[in-house]
Design an enzyme around this catalytic site. Structure first.
Site, PDB file in Angstrom:
ATOM      1  N   LEU A 235     -35.228   9.329 -10.131  1.00 49.40           N
ATOM      2  CA  LEU A 235     -36.296   8.336 -10.079  1.00 49.40           C
ATOM      3  C   LEU A 235     -37.198   8.556 -11.280  1.00 49.40           C
ATOM      4  O   LEU A 235     -37.408   9.706 -11.698  1.00 49.40           O
ATOM      5  CB  LEU A 235     -37.112   8.446  -8.778  1.00 49.40           C
ATOM      6  N   ASP A 236     -37.728   7.478 -11.838  1.00 47.74           N
ATOM      7  CA  ASP A 236     -38.621   7.624 -12.978  1.00 47.74           C
ATOM      8  C   ASP A 236     -39.856   8.423 -12.593  1.00 47.74           C
ATOM      9  O   ASP A 236     -40.274   8.454 -11.426  1.00 47.74           O
ATOM     10  CB  ASP A 236     -39.041   6.249 -13.505  1.00 47.74           C
ATOM     11  N   ARG A 237     -40.450   9.047 -13.595  1.00 48.81           N
ATOM     12  CA  ARG A 237     -41.629   9.886 -13.343  1.00 48.81           C
ATOM     13  C   ARG A 237     -42.753   9.093 -12.694  1.00 48.81           C
ATOM     14  O   ARG A 237     -43.400   9.559 -11.746  1.00 48.81           O
ATOM     15  CB  ARG A 237     -42.108  10.488 -14.675  1.00 48.81           C
ATOM     16  N   SER A 239     -42.554   6.250 -11.018  1.00 51.77           N
ATOM     17  CA  SER A 239     -42.191   5.559  -9.790  1.00 51.77           C
ATOM     18  C   SER A 239     -42.271   6.517  -8.606  1.00 51.77           C
ATOM     19  O   SER A 239     -42.503   7.724  -8.765  1.00 51.77           O
ATOM     20  CB  SER A 239     -40.788   4.958  -9.910  1.00 51.77           C
ATOM     21  N   ARG A 359     -36.581  -1.846 -14.404  1.00 54.20           N
ATOM     22  CA  ARG A 359     -37.715  -2.176 -15.272  1.00 54.20           C
ATOM     23  C   ARG A 359     -37.303  -3.140 -16.382  1.00 54.20           C
ATOM     24  O   ARG A 359     -38.040  -4.083 -16.706  1.00 54.20           O
ATOM     25  CB  ARG A 359     -38.300  -0.883 -15.845  1.00 54.20           C
TER      26      ARG A 359
END
Length: 481
Positions: A235-237, A239, A359
Protein backbone atom coordinates in the site's frame (compact mmCIF):
# COMPACT_ATOMS: atom_id res chain seq x y z
CA UNK A 1 -84.74 63.63 -7.19
CA UNK A 2 -81.90 61.42 -6.02
CA UNK A 3 -84.25 58.52 -5.51
CA UNK A 4 -85.64 59.13 -9.00
CA UNK A 5 -82.14 59.04 -10.54
CA UNK A 6 -81.34 55.83 -8.74
CA UNK A 7 -84.53 54.32 -10.04
CA UNK A 8 -83.69 55.39 -13.59
CA UNK A 9 -80.06 54.28 -13.29
CA UNK A 10 -79.86 51.16 -11.06
CA UNK A 11 -76.24 50.60 -11.96
CA UNK A 12 -75.37 53.89 -10.23
CA UNK A 13 -76.37 52.46 -6.86
CA UNK A 14 -74.13 49.47 -7.40
CA UNK A 15 -71.30 51.78 -8.30
CA UNK A 16 -71.66 53.71 -5.05
CA UNK A 17 -71.67 50.51 -3.03
CA UNK A 18 -68.54 49.27 -4.87
CA UNK A 19 -66.72 52.57 -4.16
CA UNK A 20 -67.43 52.29 -0.45
CA UNK A 21 -66.06 48.80 -0.27
CA UNK A 22 -63.08 49.64 -2.46
CA UNK A 23 -61.75 51.95 0.26
CA UNK A 24 -61.39 49.01 2.61
CA UNK A 25 -57.84 47.53 2.79
CA UNK A 26 -57.47 44.02 1.32
CA UNK A 27 -57.50 41.09 3.73
CA UNK A 28 -54.21 39.94 5.20
CA UNK A 29 -52.56 36.97 3.47
CA UNK A 30 -53.25 33.59 4.93
CA UNK A 31 -50.41 32.45 7.19
CA UNK A 32 -49.81 29.28 9.12
CA UNK A 33 -50.73 29.43 12.76
CA UNK A 34 -47.82 29.89 15.10
CA UNK A 35 -47.13 26.98 17.38
CA UNK A 36 -45.59 26.63 20.80
CA UNK A 37 -42.56 24.39 21.18
CA UNK A 38 -40.95 23.32 24.43
CA UNK A 39 -37.19 22.81 24.26
CA UNK A 40 -35.24 22.20 27.47
CA UNK A 41 -38.28 23.21 29.55
CA UNK A 42 -38.47 26.58 27.73
CA UNK A 43 -41.62 27.42 25.76
CA UNK A 44 -41.03 29.23 22.47
CA UNK A 45 -43.53 30.66 19.99
CA UNK A 46 -42.56 30.11 16.38
CA UNK A 47 -43.63 28.99 12.95
CA UNK A 48 -44.56 25.35 12.26
CA UNK A 49 -41.68 22.94 11.83
CA UNK A 50 -40.55 22.55 8.24
CA UNK A 51 -40.39 19.23 6.48
CA UNK A 52 -37.27 17.06 6.46
CA UNK A 53 -34.31 18.26 4.48
CA UNK A 54 -33.15 16.32 1.46
CA UNK A 55 -30.46 13.80 2.28
CA UNK A 56 -27.42 12.88 0.28
CA UNK A 57 -27.85 9.29 -0.81
CA UNK A 58 -25.19 6.64 -1.08
CA UNK A 59 -25.58 4.07 -3.83
CA UNK A 60 -24.81 0.46 -2.99
CA UNK A 61 -23.57 -1.85 -5.75
CA UNK A 62 -26.14 -3.89 -7.63
CA UNK A 63 -27.06 -7.01 -5.69
CA UNK A 64 -25.00 -9.88 -7.18
CA UNK A 65 -26.48 -13.04 -8.63
CA UNK A 66 -23.85 -15.25 -6.99
CA UNK A 67 -23.58 -15.98 -3.24
CA UNK A 68 -22.02 -13.26 -1.12
CA UNK A 69 -18.39 -14.07 -0.22
CA UNK A 70 -17.96 -14.74 3.48
CA UNK A 71 -21.72 -14.56 4.14
CA UNK A 72 -23.57 -17.43 5.80
CA UNK A 73 -26.76 -17.62 3.73
CA UNK A 74 -30.01 -19.36 4.58
CA UNK A 75 -30.87 -22.18 2.20
CA UNK A 76 -34.55 -22.71 1.42
CA UNK A 77 -36.10 -25.59 -0.50
CA UNK A 78 -38.97 -24.88 -2.84
CA UNK A 79 -40.16 -27.19 -5.60
CA UNK A 80 -37.01 -29.30 -5.10
CA UNK A 81 -34.77 -26.33 -5.95
CA UNK A 82 -32.21 -24.86 -3.60
CA UNK A 83 -31.80 -21.10 -3.55
CA UNK A 84 -30.48 -18.49 -1.17
CA UNK A 85 -32.51 -15.67 0.38
CA UNK A 86 -30.96 -12.37 1.43
CA UNK A 87 -33.16 -9.66 2.89
CA UNK A 88 -32.61 -5.95 2.37
CA UNK A 89 -31.32 -5.33 5.88
CA UNK A 90 -28.96 -8.32 5.62
CA UNK A 91 -27.51 -6.92 2.38
CA UNK A 92 -26.99 -3.45 3.92
CA UNK A 93 -25.41 -4.95 7.04
CA UNK A 94 -23.14 -7.06 4.86
CA UNK A 95 -21.95 -4.04 2.87
CA UNK A 96 -21.52 -1.83 5.97
CA UNK A 97 -19.89 -4.47 8.10
CA UNK A 98 -18.16 -1.83 10.24
CA UNK A 99 -21.43 0.00 11.08
CA UNK A 100 -23.47 -0.94 14.15
CA UNK A 101 -26.62 -2.95 13.48
CA UNK A 102 -28.74 -0.50 15.49
CA UNK A 103 -27.79 2.38 13.16
CA UNK A 104 -28.84 0.42 10.07
CA UNK A 105 -32.02 -0.72 11.79
CA UNK A 106 -33.00 2.87 12.63
CA UNK A 107 -32.58 3.95 8.99
CA UNK A 108 -35.00 1.23 7.91
CA UNK A 109 -37.46 2.07 10.69
CA UNK A 110 -37.49 5.75 9.64
CA UNK A 111 -38.15 4.84 6.02
CA UNK A 112 -34.90 6.37 4.77
CA UNK A 113 -33.72 3.35 2.75
CA UNK A 114 -34.87 3.41 -0.88
CA UNK A 115 -34.55 1.14 -3.87
CA UNK A 116 -34.56 1.80 -7.59
CA UNK A 117 -37.73 0.68 -9.34
CA UNK A 118 -36.62 -1.14 -12.51
CA UNK A 119 -40.14 -1.01 -13.94
CA UNK A 120 -40.25 2.80 -14.07
CA UNK A 121 -40.44 4.44 -17.48
CA UNK A 122 -37.38 6.68 -18.02
CA UNK A 123 -39.39 8.96 -20.33
CA UNK A 124 -41.66 9.97 -17.44
CA UNK A 125 -38.80 11.01 -15.16
CA UNK A 126 -38.03 14.63 -14.43
CA UNK A 127 -34.74 16.28 -15.25
CA UNK A 128 -31.95 15.18 -12.93
CA UNK A 129 -33.73 12.00 -11.81
CA UNK A 130 -32.20 8.71 -12.79
CA UNK A 131 -34.87 6.23 -11.75
CA UNK A 132 -38.02 6.20 -9.70
CA UNK A 133 -37.25 5.45 -6.05
CA UNK A 134 -39.47 3.75 -3.52
CA UNK A 135 -39.03 2.84 0.12
CA UNK A 136 -37.93 -0.69 0.83
CA UNK A 137 -38.82 -2.75 3.86
CA UNK A 138 -36.12 -4.47 5.84
CA UNK A 139 -37.55 -7.96 5.24
CA UNK A 140 -37.89 -7.67 1.45
CA UNK A 141 -35.93 -10.33 -0.40
CA UNK A 142 -33.20 -8.96 -2.65
CA UNK A 143 -33.29 -9.81 -6.35
CA UNK A 144 -30.15 -9.86 -8.56
CA UNK A 145 -29.49 -6.43 -10.02
CA UNK A 146 -31.45 -4.55 -7.35
CA UNK A 147 -29.71 -1.35 -6.24
CA UNK A 148 -30.33 0.21 -2.82
CA UNK A 149 -29.81 3.88 -1.93
CA UNK A 150 -29.30 4.90 1.68
CA UNK A 151 -28.43 8.27 3.31
CA UNK A 152 -24.74 8.89 3.88
CA UNK A 153 -25.50 9.34 7.57
CA UNK A 154 -25.47 5.55 7.92
CA UNK A 155 -21.66 5.60 7.65
CA UNK A 156 -21.11 8.58 9.96
CA UNK A 157 -18.69 7.90 12.77
CA UNK A 158 -17.37 9.66 15.81
CA UNK A 159 -14.04 11.40 15.36
CA UNK A 160 -11.48 11.03 18.09
CA UNK A 161 -10.12 14.39 19.19
CA UNK A 162 -6.81 12.74 19.99
CA UNK A 163 -5.19 11.15 16.97
CA UNK A 164 -2.96 8.12 17.43
CA UNK A 165 0.65 9.10 16.93
CA UNK A 166 2.73 6.94 14.66
CA UNK A 167 5.63 5.42 16.60
CA UNK A 168 9.11 6.69 15.86
CA UNK A 169 10.18 3.14 15.11
CA UNK A 170 13.46 1.45 15.78
CA UNK A 171 14.91 -1.94 14.98
CA UNK A 172 13.92 -2.95 18.52
CA UNK A 173 10.46 -1.42 19.24
CA UNK A 174 9.54 -0.60 22.79
CA UNK A 175 6.36 -1.58 24.65
CA UNK A 176 4.33 1.40 23.35
CA UNK A 177 5.22 0.62 19.74
CA UNK A 178 4.31 -3.03 20.21
CA UNK A 179 0.91 -2.08 21.67
CA UNK A 180 0.37 0.37 18.81
CA UNK A 181 0.99 -2.32 16.18
CA UNK A 182 -1.21 -4.84 17.99
CA UNK A 183 -4.10 -2.37 18.02
CA UNK A 184 -3.95 -2.32 14.21
CA UNK A 185 -4.56 -6.09 13.96
CA UNK A 186 -8.07 -6.94 12.74
CA UNK A 187 -7.66 -10.68 12.28
CA UNK A 188 -5.10 -13.34 13.14
CA UNK A 189 -4.96 -17.10 12.56
CA UNK A 190 -2.24 -19.68 11.99
CA UNK A 191 -1.58 -18.46 8.42
CA UNK A 192 -2.19 -14.71 8.09
CA UNK A 193 -2.44 -11.43 9.95
CA UNK A 194 -4.70 -8.63 8.67
CA UNK A 195 -4.01 -5.06 9.76
CA UNK A 196 -5.69 -1.70 9.22
CA UNK A 197 -2.73 0.40 8.09
CA UNK A 198 -2.80 4.09 9.08
CA UNK A 199 -1.75 6.81 6.63
CA UNK A 200 1.80 8.25 6.60
CA UNK A 201 3.30 4.91 7.65
CA UNK A 202 5.44 3.27 4.94
CA UNK A 203 4.89 -0.40 4.24
CA UNK A 204 8.41 -1.32 3.14
CA UNK A 205 11.40 0.24 4.82
CA UNK A 206 14.94 0.77 3.66
CA UNK A 207 18.17 1.67 5.38
CA UNK A 208 17.22 5.21 6.52
CA UNK A 209 13.58 4.21 7.29
CA UNK A 210 13.02 1.98 10.29
CA UNK A 211 9.42 2.97 11.15
CA UNK A 212 7.86 0.81 8.44
CA UNK A 213 5.15 -1.81 8.67
CA UNK A 214 7.41 -4.74 7.85
CA UNK A 215 10.08 -3.73 10.38
CA UNK A 216 7.62 -3.05 13.19
CA UNK A 217 5.50 -6.12 12.44
CA UNK A 218 8.53 -8.40 12.36
CA UNK A 219 9.38 -7.37 15.92
CA UNK A 220 5.93 -6.71 17.40
CA UNK A 221 3.58 -9.24 15.75
CA UNK A 222 5.48 -12.52 15.99
CA UNK A 223 3.31 -13.67 18.93
CA UNK A 224 4.10 -17.38 19.49
CA UNK A 225 6.04 -17.76 16.22
CA UNK A 226 9.80 -17.66 15.88
CA UNK A 227 9.62 -15.04 13.10
CA UNK A 228 7.35 -12.12 12.46
CA UNK A 229 4.90 -11.88 9.55
CA UNK A 230 6.09 -10.96 6.06
CA UNK A 231 4.65 -8.63 3.44
CA UNK A 232 2.72 -10.11 0.52
CA UNK A 233 1.44 -6.90 -1.15
CA UNK A 234 1.94 -3.14 -0.87
CA UNK A 235 0.00 0.00 0.00
CA UNK A 236 1.27 3.50 -0.70
CA UNK A 237 2.76 5.38 2.22
CA UNK A 238 0.03 8.07 2.22
CA UNK A 239 -2.84 5.62 1.71
CA UNK A 240 -4.53 3.53 4.39
CA UNK A 241 -6.54 0.36 4.78
CA UNK A 242 -6.32 -3.41 4.92
CA UNK A 243 -2.91 -5.03 4.67
CA UNK A 244 -2.32 -8.80 4.69
CA UNK A 245 0.86 -10.42 5.99
CA UNK A 246 1.88 -14.09 5.87
CA UNK A 247 2.96 -15.81 9.06
CA UNK A 248 4.84 -18.76 7.52
CA UNK A 249 6.90 -19.27 4.41
CA UNK A 250 4.21 -21.47 2.84
CA UNK A 251 1.37 -19.01 3.38
CA UNK A 252 3.56 -16.10 2.28
CA UNK A 253 4.30 -17.85 -1.00
CA UNK A 254 0.61 -18.61 -1.58
CA UNK A 255 -0.43 -15.04 -0.83
CA UNK A 256 2.25 -13.48 -3.01
CA UNK A 257 1.14 -15.66 -5.90
CA UNK A 258 -2.49 -14.76 -5.22
CA UNK A 259 -1.88 -11.00 -5.29
CA UNK A 260 0.63 -10.94 -8.15
CA UNK A 261 -0.93 -13.47 -10.53
CA UNK A 262 -3.81 -12.02 -12.55
CA UNK A 263 -4.91 -15.49 -13.68
CA UNK A 264 -6.50 -17.33 -10.80
CA UNK A 265 -5.90 -20.94 -9.81
CA UNK A 266 -6.80 -23.77 -12.15
CA UNK A 267 -6.18 -26.99 -10.23
CA UNK A 268 -8.04 -30.16 -9.47
CA UNK A 269 -9.10 -28.76 -6.09
CA UNK A 270 -12.38 -27.02 -7.05
CA UNK A 271 -13.03 -25.46 -3.64
CA UNK A 272 -9.62 -23.77 -3.71
CA UNK A 273 -10.12 -22.55 -7.28
CA UNK A 274 -13.54 -21.06 -6.46
CA UNK A 275 -12.16 -19.32 -3.38
CA UNK A 276 -9.26 -17.82 -5.37
CA UNK A 277 -11.67 -16.41 -7.97
CA UNK A 278 -13.40 -14.32 -5.29
CA UNK A 279 -10.18 -12.57 -4.24
CA UNK A 280 -10.50 -8.81 -4.56
CA UNK A 281 -9.69 -5.50 -2.89
CA UNK A 282 -12.07 -2.54 -2.94
CA UNK A 283 -11.00 1.01 -2.18
CA UNK A 284 -12.95 4.14 -1.29
CA UNK A 285 -11.54 7.39 -2.64
CA UNK A 286 -12.58 11.03 -2.75
CA UNK A 287 -11.76 12.46 -6.19
CA UNK A 288 -11.84 16.04 -7.46
CA UNK A 289 -14.77 16.39 -9.83
CA UNK A 290 -16.98 13.51 -10.93
CA UNK A 291 -16.43 10.89 -13.64
CA UNK A 292 -18.68 11.29 -16.69
CA UNK A 293 -19.93 7.70 -16.43
CA UNK A 294 -21.33 6.49 -13.12
CA UNK A 295 -19.54 3.15 -13.39
CA UNK A 296 -17.25 1.38 -15.78
CA UNK A 297 -13.94 -0.41 -16.37
CA UNK A 298 -10.64 1.36 -17.04
CA UNK A 299 -8.25 -0.63 -19.22
CA UNK A 300 -5.16 1.54 -19.65
CA UNK A 301 -1.59 0.11 -19.63
CA UNK A 302 0.98 1.82 -17.44
CA UNK A 303 4.67 2.50 -17.86
CA UNK A 304 7.44 3.94 -15.70
CA UNK A 305 9.55 6.93 -16.70
CA UNK A 306 12.35 8.92 -15.11
CA UNK A 307 12.07 12.67 -14.74
CA UNK A 308 14.78 15.11 -15.79
CA UNK A 309 16.74 14.68 -12.56
CA UNK A 310 17.30 11.02 -13.45
CA UNK A 311 16.28 9.84 -9.98
CA UNK A 312 12.56 10.49 -9.57
CA UNK A 313 10.36 7.74 -10.99
CA UNK A 314 6.85 8.41 -12.23
CA UNK A 315 4.08 6.17 -13.58
CA UNK A 316 2.13 7.36 -16.62
CA UNK A 317 -0.31 5.94 -19.15
CA UNK A 318 1.57 4.00 -21.81
CA UNK A 319 1.56 5.38 -25.33
CA UNK A 320 -0.27 3.33 -27.92
CA UNK A 321 2.71 3.08 -30.24
CA UNK A 322 5.46 3.60 -27.69
CA UNK A 323 8.62 1.52 -27.64
CA UNK A 324 8.91 1.49 -23.85
CA UNK A 325 7.83 -1.57 -21.90
CA UNK A 326 4.35 -1.30 -20.42
CA UNK A 327 2.17 -3.34 -18.10
CA UNK A 328 -1.51 -4.11 -18.43
CA UNK A 329 -3.64 -2.33 -15.82
CA UNK A 330 -7.40 -2.77 -15.32
CA UNK A 331 -9.56 -1.02 -12.73
CA UNK A 332 -13.30 -1.19 -12.08
CA UNK A 333 -14.87 1.95 -10.66
CA UNK A 334 -18.28 3.03 -9.41
CA UNK A 335 -19.47 6.45 -8.26
CA UNK A 336 -20.98 6.12 -4.80
CA UNK A 337 -23.24 9.12 -5.40
CA UNK A 338 -22.76 12.00 -2.97
CA UNK A 339 -20.60 15.08 -3.61
CA UNK A 340 -18.91 17.57 -1.32
CA UNK A 341 -17.06 20.78 -2.13
CA UNK A 342 -16.66 19.87 -5.80
CA UNK A 343 -15.50 16.31 -5.03
CA UNK A 344 -17.22 12.94 -5.29
CA UNK A 345 -16.77 9.56 -3.63
CA UNK A 346 -15.93 6.56 -5.79
CA UNK A 347 -15.33 2.87 -5.19
CA UNK A 348 -12.32 1.35 -6.97
CA UNK A 349 -11.53 -2.32 -7.54
CA UNK A 350 -8.19 -3.08 -9.20
CA UNK A 351 -8.07 -6.26 -11.25
CA UNK A 352 -4.29 -5.97 -11.63
CA UNK A 353 -1.62 -5.00 -9.12
CA UNK A 354 0.50 -2.21 -10.55
CA UNK A 355 2.37 0.54 -8.78
CA UNK A 356 0.22 3.67 -8.35
CA UNK A 357 -2.42 2.07 -10.59
CA UNK A 358 -5.46 3.63 -8.93
CA UNK A 359 -3.89 7.07 -8.62
CA UNK A 360 -2.85 7.22 -12.28
CA UNK A 361 -6.13 5.81 -13.58
CA UNK A 362 -8.13 8.34 -11.58
CA UNK A 363 -5.93 11.29 -12.54
CA UNK A 364 -5.19 10.57 -16.21
CA UNK A 365 -7.84 8.12 -17.42
CA UNK A 366 -10.86 9.59 -15.61
CA UNK A 367 -9.55 13.14 -15.28
CA UNK A 368 -10.51 13.19 -11.59
CA UNK A 369 -7.38 12.89 -9.42
CA UNK A 370 -7.69 11.62 -5.87
CA UNK A 371 -7.88 14.39 -3.29
CA UNK A 372 -4.48 14.83 -1.64
CA UNK A 373 -2.56 13.20 -4.52
CA UNK A 374 -0.22 16.05 -5.37
CA UNK A 375 2.12 13.84 -7.39
CA UNK A 376 -0.40 13.03 -10.12
CA UNK A 377 -2.94 15.81 -9.63
CA UNK A 378 -1.02 18.93 -8.58
CA UNK A 379 -2.36 21.16 -11.37
CA UNK A 380 -5.98 20.13 -10.74
CA UNK A 381 -5.54 20.73 -6.99
CA UNK A 382 -4.27 24.24 -7.66
CA UNK A 383 -7.20 25.06 -9.94
CA UNK A 384 -9.73 23.42 -7.58
CA UNK A 385 -8.55 25.43 -4.57
CA UNK A 386 -9.04 28.75 -6.40
CA UNK A 387 -12.47 27.90 -7.84
CA UNK A 388 -15.59 28.64 -5.77
CA UNK A 389 -17.55 25.43 -5.36
CA UNK A 390 -21.31 25.38 -5.92
CA UNK A 391 -22.89 22.05 -5.07
CA UNK A 392 -26.24 21.28 -6.69
CA UNK A 393 -28.67 18.69 -5.41
CA UNK A 394 -29.14 16.35 -8.41
CA UNK A 395 -32.89 15.77 -8.07
CA UNK A 396 -34.23 19.21 -7.18
CA UNK A 397 -31.52 21.32 -8.82
CA UNK A 398 -31.24 23.45 -5.67
CA UNK A 399 -27.86 24.45 -4.20
CA UNK A 400 -26.50 22.88 -1.04
CA UNK A 401 -25.63 24.93 2.01
CA UNK A 402 -22.79 23.69 4.18
CA UNK A 403 -23.36 23.45 7.92
CA UNK A 404 -20.16 22.83 9.81
CA UNK A 405 -20.68 20.55 12.79
CA UNK A 406 -19.72 22.22 16.04
CA UNK A 407 -16.49 21.15 17.68
CA UNK A 408 -15.11 19.48 14.53
CA UNK A 409 -11.62 20.45 13.49
CA UNK A 410 -11.73 20.35 9.68
CA UNK A 411 -8.05 21.26 9.39
CA UNK A 412 -6.84 17.73 10.11
CA UNK A 413 -6.35 16.74 6.50
CA UNK A 414 -10.03 16.75 5.49
CA UNK A 415 -11.55 18.13 2.30
CA UNK A 416 -11.89 21.60 3.83
CA UNK A 417 -8.32 21.83 5.14
CA UNK A 418 -5.67 23.91 3.45
CA UNK A 419 -3.57 20.86 2.58
CA UNK A 420 -5.80 17.74 2.41
CA UNK A 421 -4.24 14.34 3.00
CA UNK A 422 -4.56 11.54 0.45
CA UNK A 423 -8.14 10.25 0.46
CA UNK A 424 -7.48 6.65 -0.64
CA UNK A 425 -8.47 3.79 1.66
CA UNK A 426 -8.51 0.03 1.11
CA UNK A 427 -11.88 -0.64 2.72
CA UNK A 428 -12.77 -4.23 1.78
CA UNK A 429 -10.69 -7.36 1.28
CA UNK A 430 -11.85 -10.84 0.21
CA UNK A 431 -9.45 -13.78 0.04
CA UNK A 432 -9.41 -17.57 0.55
CA UNK A 433 -9.13 -19.05 4.01
CA UNK A 434 -5.57 -20.22 3.44
CA UNK A 435 -5.21 -21.70 6.92
CA UNK A 436 -8.13 -24.05 6.21
CA UNK A 437 -6.91 -25.17 2.79
CA UNK A 438 -3.36 -25.79 3.95
CA UNK A 439 -4.66 -27.89 6.81
CA UNK A 440 -6.85 -29.88 4.42
CA UNK A 441 -3.92 -30.54 2.11
CA UNK A 442 -1.66 -31.54 4.98
CA UNK A 443 -4.25 -33.67 6.76
CA UNK A 444 -3.75 -37.42 6.33
CA UNK A 445 -6.80 -38.71 8.17
CA UNK A 446 -10.49 -38.15 7.45
CA UNK A 447 -11.20 -37.36 11.10
CA UNK A 448 -10.27 -33.72 10.56
CA UNK A 449 -12.74 -33.17 7.74
CA UNK A 450 -15.95 -32.46 9.75
CA UNK A 451 -14.25 -29.83 11.88
CA UNK A 452 -12.71 -28.15 8.82
CA UNK A 453 -16.06 -27.96 7.05
CA UNK A 454 -17.34 -25.65 9.77
CA UNK A 455 -14.77 -23.01 8.83
CA UNK A 456 -15.60 -20.75 5.86
CA UNK A 457 -13.75 -21.15 2.58
CA UNK A 458 -13.60 -17.37 2.10
CA UNK A 459 -12.64 -14.59 4.51
CA UNK A 460 -13.98 -11.03 4.20
CA UNK A 461 -12.75 -7.95 6.05
CA UNK A 462 -13.99 -4.36 6.15
CA UNK A 463 -11.87 -1.58 7.70
CA UNK A 464 -13.04 1.82 8.88
CA UNK A 465 -11.59 4.94 7.26
CA UNK A 466 -8.84 7.05 8.87
CA UNK A 467 -9.77 10.18 10.79
CA UNK A 468 -9.26 12.71 7.98
CA UNK A 469 -11.52 10.72 5.63
CA UNK A 470 -14.13 10.31 8.37
CA UNK A 471 -14.19 14.09 8.79
CA UNK A 472 -14.72 14.56 5.05
CA UNK A 473 -17.52 11.98 5.10
CA UNK A 474 -19.24 13.61 8.11
CA UNK A 475 -18.94 17.03 6.47
CA UNK A 476 -20.63 15.65 3.38
CA UNK A 477 -23.65 14.51 5.39
CA UNK A 478 -23.96 18.01 6.89
CA UNK A 479 -24.98 19.49 3.53
CA UNK A 480 -28.51 20.86 3.61
CA UNK A 481 -30.69 22.01 0.73
Amino acid sequence: MQRHHCHLFPHLELLLIWRQYSRISPPAPVKADRVIRVVNNIAQLGSPKKGPKRRQLLSLPAFPSHPLPGKNLVNCRKEQLTFTRVTAISWVKYYFDEVRDSVIQSHFNKGLVQVENPSSDPSNLKDGQVKFMRKIKLNEVMEPGTRIHIPVSVAESRISRRFDTIPSGTLYPNADEIKYMQRLVKYKDSAIIVLNKPPKLPVKGNLPVHDSMDALAAAALSYDYDEGPKLVHRLDRESSGLLVMGRTNITTAHLRWLFSNDEKANTSFKAWDDACKTTCMRYWALVIGCPKEREGVISAPLMKVLLNDGKTERVILAHEYGLEASQEAITEYRVLGPMINGCSWVELQPRTSRKHQLRVHCAEALGTPILGDYKYGWFVHKRWKHTPQVNIEPKSGEPYKLRRPEGLDVQKGSVLSKVPLLHLHCRELILPNIAKFIEIINSESANHQPRLDENPDILRFVASMPSHMKISWNLMSSYLV
